[in-house]
Design a protein around this motif. Sequence first.
Motif, PDB file in Angstrom:
ATOM      1  N   GLY A 145       0.790  -1.224   0.000  1.00 21.12           N
ATOM      2  CA  GLY A 145       0.000   0.000   0.000  1.00 21.12           C
ATOM      3  C   GLY A 145       0.820   1.270   0.000  1.00 21.12           C
ATOM      4  O   GLY A 145       0.270   2.371   0.123  1.00 21.12           O
ATOM      5  N   ARG A 146       2.128   1.149  -0.166  1.00 16.97           N
ATOM      6  CA  ARG A 146       2.993   2.326  -0.173  1.00 16.97           C
ATOM      7  C   ARG A 146       3.045   2.924  -1.575  1.00 16.97           C
ATOM      8  O   ARG A 146       3.221   2.187  -2.553  1.00 16.97           O
ATOM      9  CB  ARG A 146       4.404   1.947   0.275  1.00 16.97           C
ATOM     10  N   PRO A 147       2.884   4.236  -1.682  1.00 23.49           N
ATOM     11  CA  PRO A 147       2.963   4.859  -3.006  1.00 23.49           C
ATOM     12  C   PRO A 147       4.368   4.724  -3.588  1.00 23.49           C
ATOM     13  O   PRO A 147       5.360   4.803  -2.853  1.00 23.49           O
ATOM     14  CB  PRO A 147       2.609   6.326  -2.734  1.00 23.49           C
ATOM     15  N   LEU A 148       4.445   4.508  -4.875  1.00 22.28           N
ATOM     16  CA  LEU A 148       5.742   4.404  -5.520  1.00 22.28           C
ATOM     17  C   LEU A 148       6.390   5.776  -5.604  1.00 22.28           C
ATOM     18  O   LEU A 148       5.717   6.786  -5.795  1.00 22.28           O
ATOM     19  CB  LEU A 148       5.603   3.834  -6.936  1.00 22.28           C
ATOM     20  N   THR A 149       7.689   5.796  -5.467  1.00 21.41           N
ATOM     21  CA  THR A 149       8.413   7.043  -5.680  1.00 21.41           C
ATOM     22  C   THR A 149       8.436   7.340  -7.176  1.00 21.41           C
ATOM     23  O   THR A 149       8.107   6.483  -8.009  1.00 21.41           O
ATOM     24  CB  THR A 149       9.862   6.934  -5.178  1.00 21.41           C
ATOM     25  N   LYS A 150       8.834   8.528  -7.529  1.00 16.70           N
ATOM     26  CA  LYS A 150       8.926   8.909  -8.939  1.00 16.70           C
ATOM     27  C   LYS A 150       9.866   7.979  -9.691  1.00 16.70           C
ATOM     28  O   LYS A 150       9.574   7.562 -10.820  1.00 16.70           O
ATOM     29  CB  LYS A 150       9.406  10.357  -9.045  1.00 16.70           C
ATOM     30  N   VAL A 151      10.977   7.623  -9.041  1.00 14.97           N
ATOM     31  CA  VAL A 151      11.957   6.738  -9.685  1.00 14.97           C
ATOM     32  C   VAL A 151      11.385   5.334  -9.850  1.00 14.97           C
ATOM     33  O   VAL A 151      11.529   4.705 -10.901  1.00 14.97           O
ATOM     34  CB  VAL A 151      13.271   6.705  -8.878  1.00 14.97           C
ATOM     35  N   GLN A 152      10.728   4.820  -8.813  1.00 18.68           N
ATOM     36  CA  GLN A 152      10.143   3.484  -8.895  1.00 18.68           C
ATOM     37  C   GLN A 152       9.081   3.411  -9.997  1.00 18.68           C
ATOM     38  O   GLN A 152       9.030   2.449 -10.763  1.00 18.68           O
ATOM     39  CB  GLN A 152       9.528   3.098  -7.551  1.00 18.68           C
ATOM     40  N   ALA A 153       8.235   4.428 -10.063  1.00 19.12           N
ATOM     41  CA  ALA A 153       7.198   4.452 -11.093  1.00 19.12           C
ATOM     42  C   ALA A 153       7.814   4.509 -12.482  1.00 19.12           C
ATOM     43  O   ALA A 153       7.343   3.855 -13.421  1.00 19.12           O
ATOM     44  CB  ALA A 153       6.277   5.647 -10.877  1.00 19.12           C
ATOM     45  N   PHE A 154       8.902   5.268 -12.616  1.00 17.41           N
ATOM     46  CA  PHE A 154       9.593   5.368 -13.903  1.00 17.41           C
ATOM     47  C   PHE A 154      10.164   4.012 -14.307  1.00 17.41           C
ATOM     48  O   PHE A 154       9.987   3.568 -15.456  1.00 17.41           O
ATOM     49  CB  PHE A 154      10.716   6.407 -13.805  1.00 17.41           C
ATOM     50  N   VAL A 155      10.859   3.351 -13.382  1.00 19.42           N
ATOM     51  CA  VAL A 155      11.489   2.069 -13.691  1.00 19.42           C
ATOM     52  C   VAL A 155      10.441   1.029 -14.084  1.00 19.42           C
ATOM     53  O   VAL A 155      10.590   0.317 -15.084  1.00 19.42           O
ATOM     54  CB  VAL A 155      12.317   1.565 -12.496  1.00 19.42           C
ATOM     55  N   LEU A 156       9.367   0.938 -13.310  1.00 17.00           N
ATOM     56  CA  LEU A 156       8.323  -0.035 -13.620  1.00 17.00           C
ATOM     57  C   LEU A 156       7.659   0.274 -14.965  1.00 17.00           C
ATOM     58  O   LEU A 156       7.494  -0.620 -15.805  1.00 17.00           O
ATOM     59  CB  LEU A 156       7.266  -0.041 -12.514  1.00 17.00           C
ATOM     60  N   GLY A 157       7.291   1.530 -15.153  1.00 17.02           N
ATOM     61  CA  GLY A 157       6.621   1.908 -16.395  1.00 17.02           C
ATOM     62  C   GLY A 157       7.476   1.648 -17.613  1.00 17.02           C
ATOM     63  O   GLY A 157       7.015   1.077 -18.612  1.00 17.02           O
ATOM     64  N   ARG A 158       8.761   2.020 -17.546  1.00 15.55           N
ATOM     65  CA  ARG A 158       9.631   1.844 -18.709  1.00 15.55           C
ATOM     66  C   ARG A 158      10.000   0.378 -18.920  1.00 15.55           C
ATOM     67  O   ARG A 158      10.230  -0.038 -20.062  1.00 15.55           O
ATOM     68  CB  ARG A 158      10.890   2.693 -18.575  1.00 15.55           C
ATOM     69  N   ALA A 159      10.028  -0.401 -17.871  1.00 13.79           N
ATOM     70  CA  ALA A 159      10.301  -1.831 -18.037  1.00 13.79           C
ATOM     71  C   ALA A 159       9.192  -2.502 -18.832  1.00 13.79           C
ATOM     72  O   ALA A 159       9.446  -3.255 -19.783  1.00 13.79           O
ATOM     73  CB  ALA A 159      10.454  -2.506 -16.671  1.00 13.79           C
TER      74      ALA A 159
END
Length: 201
Positions: A145-159
């Motif tokens: 339930g923890r919001p993703l950081t900007k970096v985490q969201a970027f890595v997941l999205g681009r992967a």
Amino acid sequence: MSGVENTRKTPRQPRAKHSVDVVLEAAAQLLEATGEAGFNTNAVAERAGVSIGTLYRYFPDKASILRALAQRETEAHRSAVMAVLDGGSPGVARDRAIIRAFVQAFAGRTKARRIAVSAMLAHADHGELAARFTAVEHGMHDAEGRPLTKVQAFVLGRAVQGAMRAAVLEGADFLESQEFEDELVRLGRAYLGYSVGKRGG
């Protein structure tokens, strides 16, 4: 050149928009049937049933037709994703519905999709393209339930996006397969910390 700079004249009247839609549909059909070898403005105009003058009113060359076709499908995909985010995926998990919207883009015309997307990416503003899908990354949470950081969201999205884009550009024969969809879902869920032992959910 901007990824949205595709046409010579922007259609505003219903008749003009219809003409552009007819040309783009004809282009998609022609690409799927003949590939790049048979793709030129004269062939597109003939298949669309319009004069070459009408075609040139909106598209200065065949490259602009390809970019406009890719832009149209990208926008259709974005709209489908936004519908999912607004709760429009009954019976299907949101992450799977978003991935499925991508997999099913271009109405199964994989050859046309590869050629058009390649043309678009050659001239695109990649930051502008990515910005169209920021809503997907905004507000994402991990399994705790923890919001993703900007970096985490970027890595997941681009992967996930990278795998999908590579499948398109490389002409992967499994692009529209259930297995590919399942593995993209598993990739995202594993990163977020969800159990990924079961496929197809």
